[in-house]
Design a protein around this motif. Structure first.
Motif, mmCIF file in Angstrom:
data_model
loop_
_atom_site.group_PDB
_atom_site.id
_atom_site.type_symbol
_atom_site.label_atom_id
_atom_site.label_comp_id
_atom_site.label_asym_id
_atom_site.label_seq_id
_atom_site.Cartn_x
_atom_site.Cartn_y
_atom_site.Cartn_z
ATOM 1 N N TYR A 293 -3.549 6.726 0.780
ATOM 2 C CA TYR A 293 -3.154 5.456 1.392
ATOM 3 C C TYR A 293 -2.253 5.703 2.605
ATOM 4 O O TYR A 293 -2.288 4.939 3.572
ATOM 5 C CB TYR A 293 -2.437 4.574 0.375
ATOM 6 C CG TYR A 293 -3.369 3.885 -0.591
ATOM 7 C CD1 TYR A 293 -4.524 3.256 -0.137
ATOM 8 C CD2 TYR A 293 -3.100 3.847 -1.958
ATOM 9 C CE1 TYR A 293 -5.385 2.621 -1.013
ATOM 10 C CE2 TYR A 293 -3.958 3.206 -2.846
ATOM 11 C CZ TYR A 293 -5.095 2.604 -2.368
ATOM 12 O OH TYR A 293 -5.951 1.968 -3.247
ATOM 13 N N GLN A 294 -1.457 6.765 2.558
ATOM 14 C CA GLN A 294 -0.593 7.051 3.700
ATOM 15 C C GLN A 294 -1.413 7.356 4.941
ATOM 16 O O GLN A 294 -1.099 6.886 6.044
ATOM 17 C CB GLN A 294 0.335 8.238 3.392
ATOM 18 C CG GLN A 294 1.333 8.532 4.509
ATOM 19 C CD GLN A 294 2.225 7.340 4.801
ATOM 20 O OE1 GLN A 294 2.953 6.874 3.932
ATOM 21 N NE2 GLN A 294 2.168 6.806 6.023
ATOM 22 N N LEU B 232 8.462 0.527 -2.993
ATOM 23 C CA LEU B 232 9.012 -0.151 -4.166
ATOM 24 C C LEU B 232 8.703 0.622 -5.438
ATOM 25 O O LEU B 232 7.596 1.151 -5.596
ATOM 26 C CB LEU B 232 8.425 -1.553 -4.287
ATOM 27 C CG LEU B 232 8.707 -2.531 -3.141
ATOM 28 C CD1 LEU B 232 7.973 -3.839 -3.395
ATOM 29 C CD2 LEU B 232 10.203 -2.784 -3.016
ATOM 30 N N PRO B 233 9.653 0.700 -6.370
ATOM 31 C CA PRO B 233 9.339 1.268 -7.689
ATOM 32 C C PRO B 233 8.274 0.411 -8.377
ATOM 33 O O PRO B 233 8.177 -0.793 -8.127
ATOM 34 C CB PRO B 233 10.685 1.192 -8.428
ATOM 35 C CG PRO B 233 11.716 1.062 -7.363
ATOM 36 C CD PRO B 233 11.063 0.316 -6.240
ATOM 37 N N TRP C 136 0.828 -1.206 0.000
ATOM 38 C CA TRP C 136 0.000 0.000 0.000
ATOM 39 C C TRP C 136 0.867 1.261 0.000
ATOM 40 O O TRP C 136 0.340 2.372 0.003
ATOM 41 C CB TRP C 136 -0.939 -0.003 1.195
ATOM 42 C CG TRP C 136 -1.836 -1.193 1.195
ATOM 43 C CD1 TRP C 136 -1.585 -2.414 1.767
ATOM 44 C CD2 TRP C 136 -3.100 -1.318 0.540
ATOM 45 N NE1 TRP C 136 -2.619 -3.283 1.521
ATOM 46 C CE2 TRP C 136 -3.565 -2.646 0.771
ATOM 47 C CE3 TRP C 136 -3.893 -0.445 -0.205
ATOM 48 C CZ2 TRP C 136 -4.785 -3.097 0.278
ATOM 49 C CZ3 TRP C 136 -5.099 -0.896 -0.694
ATOM 50 C CH2 TRP C 136 -5.536 -2.215 -0.453
ATOM 51 N N LYS C 137 2.188 1.068 -0.007
ATOM 52 C CA LYS C 137 3.104 2.213 -0.061
ATOM 53 C C LYS C 137 3.516 2.565 -1.485
ATOM 54 O O LYS C 137 4.282 3.511 -1.699
ATOM 55 C CB LYS C 137 4.362 1.907 0.768
ATOM 56 C CG LYS C 137 4.110 1.930 2.270
ATOM 57 C CD LYS C 137 5.422 1.919 3.032
ATOM 58 C CE LYS C 137 5.200 2.207 4.502
ATOM 59 N NZ LYS C 137 6.475 2.366 5.223
ATOM 60 N N LEU C 138 3.022 1.786 -2.444
ATOM 61 C CA LEU C 138 3.335 2.107 -3.833
ATOM 62 C C LEU C 138 2.861 3.512 -4.164
ATOM 63 O O LEU C 138 1.875 4.002 -3.607
ATOM 64 C CB LEU C 138 2.673 1.088 -4.758
ATOM 65 C CG LEU C 138 3.123 -0.370 -4.578
ATOM 66 C CD1 LEU C 138 2.301 -1.286 -5.467
ATOM 67 C CD2 LEU C 138 4.602 -0.510 -4.883
#
Length: 329
Positions: free
Chosen positions: A224-225, A245-246, A180-182
């Motif tokens: 999302y953050q 992640l890229p 969810w950090k994408l």
């Protein structure tokens, strides 16, 4: 013949996708109204809990297969209203997005029309768009078009990402925060409570026929953050230190994940992590409802399980909401 005669005198509703996340709540709502509900299933074990959602004989479970037209006809041939909630977050070797979101709805709608069903309600997604880079969203939109060709007055319900007890939203954030950090967790989403969507679907039966698209987003646009911070504040676990992640790396990992037998993150889900939810206005009044509830109102209910025993009853302090100034897409 006697059974056919009895069914013709009943108000009967068919819920394809009844064993899914949204389906079980819709069946529960319909069961409380007192109507008879057909709940098609593929796996008997996945449908057992539905039997308890109505009085004796009210919940009718019937086995079906999406590619077997006879089984579809048997499920809906006495129905007044057909709900199609069948969907797939990720493709499998047996069912890809086109099978589930395009061919499936088209087949069900055609057979429903042939059997005189008067009302067809198709559940889609808020971001449905034939031009979307996500095949999930694109096939959802194409499925709407196929159903519309058969049922011009069909109702298309477009909820945003739903949260609830068995969701793949808050629960996944609590377990797999890295995915969810994408996009630096800047993608915006409008989460909606699954019970609000189920109530809206149930309300349609008591309203004049609603044709066309009905958008059902959550009341707020969040990043999302913020949601990751919310999950951390509710579970009382420190924020994840997993790296961002890229996109190409995430897609490569997701492609490898397709080789395992359990539902891992798919490349299309990675693509969706970079797509903001549509900012189209909600149509809650159309389905007889006020604004849906905020995610903070229910987060503790679904996330308390992730707390330690020492913190189980501690009060919740939510993080401040960020001010969104620009599109994250």
């Amino acid at each position: 013949m006697l059974i056919d005669a009895l069914w013709r005198n009943c108000v009967l509703h068919d819920v394809f996708g009844s064993t899914g996340f949204l389906g079980r709540y819709l069946v529960s709502k319909l069961g409380k109204v007192g109507t008879q509900v057909v709940t098609p299933y593929r796996d008997e074990d996945e449908a057992r809990h539905l039997k308890l959602m109505g009085d004796l004989g009210q919940i009718v479970r019937m086995e079906w297969d999406m590619r077997d037209e006879q089984s579809i006809a048997e499920c809906l041939r006495h129905s007044d209203t057909v709900y199609n909630l069948v969907g797939r977050d990720y493709p499998t070797k047996n069912f890809n997005y086109e099978d589930v979101h395009i061919a499936g709805p088209e087949r069900i709608a055609r057979i429903a029309a042939e059997n005189g069903v008067s009302r067809f309600i198709q559940v889609s997604h808020l971001n449905a768009d034939v031009n979307s880079p996500s095949k999930f969203y694109a096939t959802k939109a194409e499925g709407e078009n196929r159903v519309r060709d058969i049922f011009p007055n069909a109702t298309f319900i477009r909820p945003s990402a739903m949260y609830g007890a068995e969701d793949k939203f808050l629960n996944n954030m609590a377990i797999w925060s890295i995915w969810w950090k994408l996009n630096n967790a800047e993608t915006t989403v409008r989460p909606v409570h699954v019970l609000d969507v189920a109530q809206a679907l149930s309300n349609l039966l008591n309203l004049p026929k609603v044709s066309g698209v009905v958008n059902l987003p959550g009341p707020s646009t969040l990043t999302y953050q913020y949601l990751l911070d919310l999950v951390s504040s509710v579970t009382l676990r420190p924020p994840s230190k997993a790296p961002t992640l890229p996109k190409n790396v995430a897609e490569a990992i997701a492609s490898v994940g397709k080789t395992v037998w359990w539902p891992a993150l798919s490349p299309d889900e990675v693509a969706r992590r970079f797509i903001n939810d549509s900012e189209v206005a909600g149509d809650w009044s159309t389905v007889g409802m006020a604004e849906p509830s905020e995610i903070e109102d229910h987060a503790i209910t679904y996330l308390r399980r992730y707390r330690s025993s020492a913190n189980y009853v501690r009060p919740v302090e939510f993080p401040p909401r960020p001010v969104l100034t620009a599109s994250a897409e």
